[in-house]
Design a protein around this motif. Structure first.
Motif, PDB file in Angstrom:
ATOM      1  N   THR A   1      -1.594  35.954  -6.509  1.00  0.00           N
ATOM      2  CA  THR A   1      -1.858  36.692  -7.745  1.00  0.00           C
ATOM      3  C   THR A   1      -1.273  35.994  -8.967  1.00  0.00           C
ATOM      4  OG1 THR A   1       0.074  38.053  -7.246  1.00  0.00           O
ATOM      5  CG2 THR A   1      -2.077  38.955  -6.654  1.00  0.00           C
ATOM      6  N   GLY A   2      -0.747  34.804  -8.781  1.00  0.00           N
ATOM      7  CA  GLY A   2      -0.225  34.024  -9.897  1.00  0.00           C
ATOM      8  C   GLY A   2      -1.223  32.970 -10.342  1.00  0.00           C
ATOM      9  N   ALA A   3      -0.732  31.983 -11.091  1.00  0.00           N
ATOM     10  CA  ALA A   3      -1.577  30.908 -11.588  1.00  0.00           C
ATOM     11  C   ALA A   3      -1.244  29.567 -10.938  1.00  0.00           C
ATOM     12  CB  ALA A   3      -1.429  30.791 -13.107  1.00  0.00           C
ATOM     13  N   GLU A   4      -0.290  29.549 -10.030  1.00  0.00           N
ATOM     14  CA  GLU A   4       0.154  28.308  -9.386  1.00  0.00           C
ATOM     15  C   GLU A   4      -0.691  28.029  -8.148  1.00  0.00           C
ATOM     16  OE1 GLU A   4       2.544  24.988  -9.363  1.00  0.00           O
ATOM     17  OE2 GLU A   4       2.513  26.568 -10.868  1.00  0.00           O
ATOM     18  N   ARG A   5      -0.980  26.751  -7.904  1.00  0.00           N
ATOM     19  CA  ARG A   5      -1.713  26.329  -6.706  1.00  0.00           C
ATOM     20  C   ARG A   5      -0.723  25.811  -5.669  1.00  0.00           C
ATOM     21  NH1 ARG A   5      -6.514  22.696  -9.284  1.00  0.00           N
ATOM     22  NH2 ARG A   5      -7.690  24.429 -10.156  1.00  0.00           N
ATOM     23  N   TYR A   6      -1.050  26.042  -4.418  1.00  0.00           N
ATOM     24  CA  TYR A   6      -0.202  25.565  -3.323  1.00  0.00           C
ATOM     25  C   TYR A   6      -1.045  24.697  -2.395  1.00  0.00           C
ATOM     26  CZ  TYR A   6       2.677  29.289  -5.132  1.00  0.00           C
ATOM     27  OH  TYR A   6       3.391  30.100  -5.969  1.00  0.00           O
ATOM     28  N   PRO A   7      -0.756  23.386  -2.341  1.00  0.00           N
ATOM     29  CA  PRO A   7      -1.556  22.499  -1.498  1.00  0.00           C
ATOM     30  C   PRO A   7      -1.338  22.725  -0.002  1.00  0.00           C
ATOM     31  CG  PRO A   7       0.191  21.276  -2.602  1.00  0.00           C
ATOM     32  CD  PRO A   7       0.232  22.671  -3.129  1.00  0.00           C
ATOM     33  N   ASP A   8      -0.193  23.291   0.356  1.00  0.00           N
ATOM     34  CA  ASP A   8       0.055  23.629   1.758  1.00  0.00           C
ATOM     35  C   ASP A   8       1.096  24.744   1.817  1.00  0.00           C
ATOM     36  OD1 ASP A   8       2.654  22.496   1.518  1.00  0.00           O
ATOM     37  OD2 ASP A   8       1.873  20.545   2.101  1.00  0.00           O
ATOM     38  N   PHE A   9       1.314  25.236   3.011  1.00  0.00           N
ATOM     39  CA  PHE A   9       2.219  26.368   3.192  1.00  0.00           C
ATOM     40  C   PHE A   9       3.562  25.952   3.799  1.00  0.00           C
ATOM     41  CE2 PHE A   9      -2.031  28.269   3.258  1.00  0.00           C
ATOM     42  CZ  PHE A   9      -1.876  29.287   2.335  1.00  0.00           C
ATOM     43  N   THR A  10       3.865  24.669   3.840  1.00  0.00           N
ATOM     44  CA  THR A  10       5.068  24.200   4.535  1.00  0.00           C
ATOM     45  C   THR A  10       6.356  24.708   3.898  1.00  0.00           C
ATOM     46  OG1 THR A  10       5.044  22.147   3.257  1.00  0.00           O
ATOM     47  CG2 THR A  10       3.977  22.117   5.432  1.00  0.00           C
ATOM     48  N   GLU A  11       6.340  24.998   2.612  1.00  0.00           N
ATOM     49  CA  GLU A  11       7.560  25.447   1.943  1.00  0.00           C
ATOM     50  C   GLU A  11       7.623  26.959   1.760  1.00  0.00           C
ATOM     51  OE1 GLU A  11       8.083  23.170  -1.601  1.00  0.00           O
ATOM     52  OE2 GLU A  11       8.221  21.282  -0.515  1.00  0.00           O
ATOM     53  N   PHE A  12       6.655  27.681   2.293  1.00  0.00           N
ATOM     54  CA  PHE A  12       6.707  29.139   2.244  1.00  0.00           C
ATOM     55  C   PHE A  12       7.739  29.619   3.265  1.00  0.00           C
ATOM     56  CE2 PHE A  12       3.057  28.823  -0.283  1.00  0.00           C
ATOM     57  CZ  PHE A  12       2.662  30.066  -0.743  1.00  0.00           C
ATOM     58  N   ASP A  13       8.444  30.675   2.935  1.00  0.00           N
ATOM     59  CA  ASP A  13       9.416  31.268   3.847  1.00  0.00           C
ATOM     60  C   ASP A  13       8.984  32.687   4.173  1.00  0.00           C
ATOM     61  OD1 ASP A  13      11.273  29.133   4.022  1.00  0.00           O
ATOM     62  OD2 ASP A  13      12.059  29.654   2.061  1.00  0.00           O
ATOM     63  N   THR A  14       9.113  33.047   5.455  1.00  0.00           N
ATOM     64  CA  THR A  14       8.755  34.385   5.904  1.00  0.00           C
ATOM     65  C   THR A  14       9.906  34.944   6.730  1.00  0.00           C
ATOM     66  OG1 THR A  14       6.485  33.594   6.055  1.00  0.00           O
ATOM     67  CG2 THR A  14       6.953  35.740   6.998  1.00  0.00           C
ATOM     68  N   ILE A  15      10.346  36.131   6.355  1.00  0.00           N
ATOM     69  CA  ILE A  15      11.472  36.779   7.026  1.00  0.00           C
ATOM     70  C   ILE A  15      11.052  38.206   7.394  1.00  0.00           C
ATOM     71  CG2 ILE A  15      13.863  37.561   6.775  1.00  0.00           C
ATOM     72  CD1 ILE A  15      14.121  35.272   4.647  1.00  0.00           C
TER      73      ILE A  15
ATOM     74  N   LEU B   1      10.777  33.707  10.473  1.00  0.00           N
ATOM     75  CA  LEU B   1       9.541  33.368  11.189  1.00  0.00           C
ATOM     76  C   LEU B   1       9.181  31.907  10.905  1.00  0.00           C
ATOM     77  CD1 LEU B   1       7.558  36.644  10.419  1.00  0.00           C
ATOM     78  CD2 LEU B   1       9.068  36.140  12.338  1.00  0.00           C
ATOM     79  N   ASN B   2       9.630  31.019  11.780  1.00  0.00           N
ATOM     80  CA  ASN B   2       9.399  29.599  11.545  1.00  0.00           C
ATOM     81  C   ASN B   2       8.191  29.048  12.286  1.00  0.00           C
ATOM     82  OD1 ASN B   2      10.556  29.789  14.020  1.00  0.00           O
ATOM     83  ND2 ASN B   2      12.239  28.394  13.637  1.00  0.00           N
ATOM     84  N   SER B   3       7.645  29.757  13.228  1.00  0.00           N
ATOM     85  CA  SER B   3       6.449  29.280  13.934  1.00  0.00           C
ATOM     86  C   SER B   3       5.206  29.980  13.402  1.00  0.00           C
ATOM     87  CB  SER B   3       6.598  29.505  15.433  1.00  0.00           C
ATOM     88  OG  SER B   3       6.764  30.892  15.685  1.00  0.00           O
ATOM     89  N   THR B   4       5.184  30.137  12.102  1.00  0.00           N
ATOM     90  CA  THR B   4       4.102  30.866  11.448  1.00  0.00           C
ATOM     91  C   THR B   4       2.932  29.939  11.142  1.00  0.00           C
ATOM     92  OG1 THR B   4       5.738  32.316  10.435  1.00  0.00           O
ATOM     93  CG2 THR B   4       3.565  32.300   9.446  1.00  0.00           C
ATOM     94  N   SER B   5       1.719  30.431  11.362  1.00  0.00           N
ATOM     95  CA  SER B   5       0.537  29.672  10.955  1.00  0.00           C
ATOM     96  C   SER B   5      -0.146  30.417   9.816  1.00  0.00           C
ATOM     97  CB  SER B   5      -0.411  29.468  12.130  1.00  0.00           C
ATOM     98  OG  SER B   5      -1.145  30.632  12.381  1.00  0.00           O
TER      99      SER B   5
END
Length: 162
Positions: free
Chosen positions: A76-90, A105-109
């Protein structure tokens, strides 16, 4: 007459030393100013990226048979993300028996569900899906899924396992 010449030489030497010291201070302060400006530029660029970033979790489900968390979220922002490698999920919460639970959650796809313009890039207004198998089943209770972008902008979603 000789004493006058010594004074002139000493005055020239003192003047040269004063000019050299002044030049050194000037050059040093110029370098400090340049480093400060570069650091300030980087800080401003990071702040702008953070202001342009936003993500919203739309739905979270848990499958008991596969011990998998599935979530849908939208850029919902204006930033683009080329991949999800730096996303964090807890995932954290409290079971009905009172036990506290927390998982990173480190084995997230991640999968982009609806590509609007750039294939493989999570662009603004696109929807993505998160699938994360858990190492152990979740007991009945109340949980929170926290999803954070690389710019440290997070969204959370509360859900309950009956």
């Amino acid at each position: 007459m000789l004493m006058g010449f010594d004074t002139v030489v000493a005055a020239i030497m003192v003047t040269a030393i004063i000019v050299a010291v002044a030049y050194t201070f000037l050059a040093g302060s110029t370098m400090i100013a340049e480093y400060s400006i570069e650091s300030y530029k980087e800080a401003v660029q990071m702040a702008v990226k953070k202001l342009r970033s936003d993500v919203t979790i739309i739905n979270v489900t848990y499958d008991n048979s596969t011990n998998t968390i599935t979530a849908y979220f939208k850029n919902t922002g204006a930033e683009r993300y080329p991949d999800f490698t730096e996303f964090d999920t807890i995932l954290y919460g409290k079971t009905d028996s009172g036990d506290m639970v927390a998982f990173y959650l480190n084995s997230t796809s991640y999968t982009i569900v609806n590509e609007l313009i750039n294939p493989g890039i999570f662009d603004p207004h696109e929807l993505a899906k998160l699938d994360s198998p858990l190492t152990q089943p979740l007991a009945n209770g109340s949980y929170v899924l926290l999803l954070c972008t690389p710019n440290a902008v997070c969204d959370s979603y509360d859900f309950r396992i009956p």
